[in-house]
Design a protein around this motif. Structure first.
Motif, PDB file in Angstrom:
ATOM      1  N   PRO A 126       4.586   1.619  10.291  1.00 10.53           N
ATOM      2  CA  PRO A 126       4.080   0.884  11.453  1.00 10.53           C
ATOM      3  C   PRO A 126       5.043  -0.204  11.922  1.00 10.53           C
ATOM      4  CG  PRO A 126       2.782   0.390   9.491  1.00 10.53           C
ATOM      5  CD  PRO A 126       3.777   1.425   9.102  1.00 10.53           C
ATOM      6  N   ALA A 127       4.913  -0.561  13.183  1.00  8.28           N
ATOM      7  CA  ALA A 127       5.682  -1.683  13.736  1.00  8.28           C
ATOM      8  C   ALA A 127       4.855  -2.954  13.558  1.00  8.28           C
ATOM      9  CB  ALA A 127       5.956  -1.437  15.213  1.00  8.28           C
TER      10      ALA A 127
ATOM     11  N   GLY B 131       6.122   4.872  -3.381  1.00  5.31           N
ATOM     12  CA  GLY B 131       4.858   5.543  -3.641  1.00  5.31           C
ATOM     13  C   GLY B 131       4.725   6.543  -2.512  1.00  5.31           C
ATOM     14  N   LEU B 132       3.985   6.148  -1.515  1.00  2.39           N
ATOM     15  CA  LEU B 132       3.939   6.986  -0.308  1.00  2.39           C
ATOM     16  C   LEU B 132       5.212   6.769   0.508  1.00  2.39           C
ATOM     17  CD1 LEU B 132       0.244   6.341   0.627  1.00  2.39           C
ATOM     18  CD2 LEU B 132       1.214   8.507  -0.106  1.00  2.39           C
TER      19      LEU B 132
ATOM     20  N   ALA C   1       0.837  -1.208   0.000  1.00  2.00           N
ATOM     21  CA  ALA C   1       0.000   0.000   0.000  1.00  2.00           C
ATOM     22  C   ALA C   1       0.870   1.256   0.000  1.00  2.00           C
ATOM     23  CB  ALA C   1      -0.927  -0.002   1.207  1.00  2.00           C
ATOM     24  N   CYS C   2       1.978   1.230   0.701  1.00  2.00           N
ATOM     25  CA  CYS C   2       2.851   2.415   0.747  1.00  2.00           C
ATOM     26  C   CYS C   2       4.071   2.277  -0.175  1.00  2.00           C
ATOM     27  CB  CYS C   2       3.332   2.661   2.175  1.00  2.00           C
ATOM     28  SG  CYS C   2       2.017   3.275   3.245  1.00  2.00           S
TER      29      CYS C   2
ATOM     30  N   ARG D 203       6.352   7.998   8.683  1.00  2.00           N
ATOM     31  CA  ARG D 203       6.158   6.934   9.676  1.00  2.00           C
ATOM     32  C   ARG D 203       6.029   5.586   8.981  1.00  2.00           C
ATOM     33  NH1 ARG D 203       4.910   9.319  14.440  1.00  2.00           N
ATOM     34  NH2 ARG D 203       4.029  11.407  14.310  1.00  2.00           N
TER      35      ARG D 203
ATOM     36  N   HIS E 170      11.941  12.658  -0.815  1.00  3.13           N
ATOM     37  CA  HIS E 170      10.756  13.482  -1.073  1.00  3.13           C
ATOM     38  C   HIS E 170      10.998  14.323  -2.331  1.00  3.13           C
ATOM     39  CE1 HIS E 170       9.354  12.338   2.827  1.00  3.13           C
ATOM     40  NE2 HIS E 170      10.438  12.829   3.396  1.00  3.13           N
TER      41      HIS E 170
END
Lengths: 297, 244
Positions: free
Chosen positions: B213-214, B71-72, B62-63, B211, B192
């Motif tokens: 996630p863990a 992407g993100l 997703a990222c 960020r 960026h």
């Protein structure tokens, strides 16, 4: 001590007939045996143990596995190279982790959070962090990000900049200065003629936030409305009449979604974190039974 | 009677096959987990990469994009690592504990300050910069990449090495610090934006603190290791393609 013959005579060995005394005596013996077993288990025996260590654990302490990844992190934290750490170094790390796990388990048994404020604070932070981490794992998709960007467009604008001169004149001469400046007379000439001065509040080009601080709110509000080359009306303050001459004004520019999307994601996640944490607090409060003393109601 | 015998035999065979599969999985996972991730080779590595692909598609794509090219989140195929040096053990730690993930073991030692704000850095005081000063720092970064000094670059260098405090995280040579996840500013790989002066200016002005996630506690240690080895394989593929 009663002998066997006495028990037989009293009818205690005849199981065909009920004997209240026998029933009480056997119950008492049962209770004592039960207490003995419980006491032994409580103070002496080890907890139930498993027969093998799972693949993803380095040890199992009272059925609590110690994660290999945590072990690996610990090895690194000690400055050891996981690939080249010696057997003794690895064993030392495992022993330290077993000790820590034993103390954590003992801490739970003793309910140390009841008396130790640092443990309480750490537990509160840990639960908040858990709620926040849950928010992070749900990755938003692109339409969600675009919707958030559209709903908060003002956040995704660059900081504006301005470069101006703040000229201060004696009382009642501000209007003359304004007219002269608007008529094209150079600021230095107007300052000399009307005995004014440059306040020096702005030093070259500055971001809006800095200009707001340096000029003060009343002058900044006037400055924000000026275009390049414009001269403001006089603004009367305690130190005289201020006339602003805008040299370069660059208002905040909208940042395109593509350029801002990482910030959009970050902001969306921050809002989700706050929402998850509030929901966690509300859930805990809802399921809790809380009684207030009369003096604090 | 014959039917019952056949049914019993089929049941026994299916149970035996199931038990063999479970045993084989356990054996493969044990082989994967009981060596250091950086020492995983051969069949264990192939097993991890094959299974890690699915985990990546579920949890990371997703990222980072389905192909890992970003992407993100950052591109994971370019051999440029923010945290650590691209060893499987380093990647595994990031997957497990996340970046600025709010967890106690999260990688969270530094953020990029927003120099166009009254308080650029939340962790400790550093001064804001004026628009021309940021432009000078951008010129200095161009000098680090291209080696053509200009007066603006000289002024920007002074800000980078002193008042701006940039050296503190990116190093006096601008090559970053993998221990705290600060990027190399000399290699033309940008986290960026597209690396244009305008994009770099914007990052300096507005800051950044992405960020991740863990996954410790959300994925098993086996899955974390599998996905770490898969991610490392993405970068290795790029390296091989580059060498050919």
């Amino acid at each position: 001590m009663m002998r066997l013959s006495q028990l037989r005579a009293a009818g205690w060995l005849d199981v065909r007939h009920s004997q209240p005394g026998r029933a009480f005596a056997l119950s008492a013996v049962g209770c004592l045996v039960g207490l003995g077993i419980a006491g032994t288990a409580l103070f002496q025996t080890k907890a139930t143990s498993t027969m093998f260590v799972p693949a993803d654990a380095v040890a199992v302490v009272n059925q609590q596995p110690i994660s290999r990844i945590d072990y690996s992190a610990q090895v690194r934290a000690l400055g050891l190279d996981p690939l080249h750490a010696s057997r003794a170094e690895r064993r030392r790390v495992v022993e330290d982790m077993i000790r820590e796990e034993l103390f954590v388990q003992r801490g739970k048994e003793l309910d140390v959070a009841l008396v130790d404020p640092e443990v309480r604070t750490a537990m509160v932070r840990a639960v908040e962090a858990q709620a926040a981490a849950n928010a992070l794992t749900s990755a938003p998709d692109m339409p969600q990000l675009r919707a958030f960007y559209a709903a908060h467009r003002a956040r995704y604008a660059g900081e504006g900049t301005m470069q101006l001169r703040d000229l201060v004149f004696p009382p009642a001469s501000g209007a003359h200065a304004r007219d002269a400046l608007r008529g094209g007379e150079p600021p230095q000439v107007v300052l000399a003629r009307l005995q004014g001065r440059d306040s020096g509040r702005l030093d070259g080009e500055e971001f809006y936030f800095a200009a707001r601080i340096h000029l003060g709110e009343p002058l900044f509000a006037v400055a924000q409305r000026l275009k390049d080359g414009q001269v403001s009306d006089p603004v009367t303050l305690a130190d005289g009449e201020h006339v602003l001459v805008m040299e370069v004004q660059r208002p905040p520019r909208q940042i395109a979604f593509e350029a801002a999307r990482v910030r959009v994601l970050s902001d969306l996640q921050a809002e989700a974190v706050a929402r998850f944490q509030a929901a966690e607090a509300a859930f805990l409060r809802r399921r809790a039974s809380v009684q207030l003393a009369p003096d604090v109601r | 009677m014959e039917v019952w015998r056949t049914a019993a035999a089929v049941t026994v065979v299916l149970a035996a096959v199931g038990a063999a599969l479970v045993w084989n999985t356990q054996r493969s996972q044990a082989a994967l987990m009981r060596v250091d991730p950086d020492a995983t080779v051969g069949a264990a590595r192939q097993y991890a990469v094959a299974h890690g692909r699915g985990v990546f598609a579920d949890r990371c794509a997703a990222c980072h994009g389905r192909d890992g090219r970003g992407g993100l989140g950052p591109n994971l195929t370019d051999r440029d690592w923010l945290y650590g040096t691209g060893r499987a053990g380093d990647i595994e730690q990031v997957v497990a504990y996340g970046i600025r993930s709010y967890g106690p073991r999260s990688f969270d030692q530094a953020d990029m300050p927003a120099y166009a704000s009254a308080r650029p850095y939340a962790r400790y005081p550093i001064p804001s910069l004026k628009p021309p000063e940021i432009a000078d720092v951008v010129a200095y970064l161009a000098y680090l990449r291209k080696g053509a000094p200009t007066p603006a670059a000289v002024r920007g260098g002074a800000i980078f090495q002193n008042r701006g405090g940039c050296y503190d995280c990116h190093g006096t040579d601008g090559r970053g610090d993998p221990a705290i996840g600060t990027p190399n500013l000399t290699d033309n790989i940008w986290l960026h934006g597209d690396g244009s002066d305008a994009a770099i200016y914007q990052t300096i002005a507005q800051g950044s603190a992405g960020r991740m996630p863990a996954f410790a506690g959300r994925l098993s240690d086996v899955r974390i290791r599998e996905v770490a080895l898969y991610v490392q394989s993405l970068s290795a593929q790029t390296a091989e393609a580059g060498e050919k």
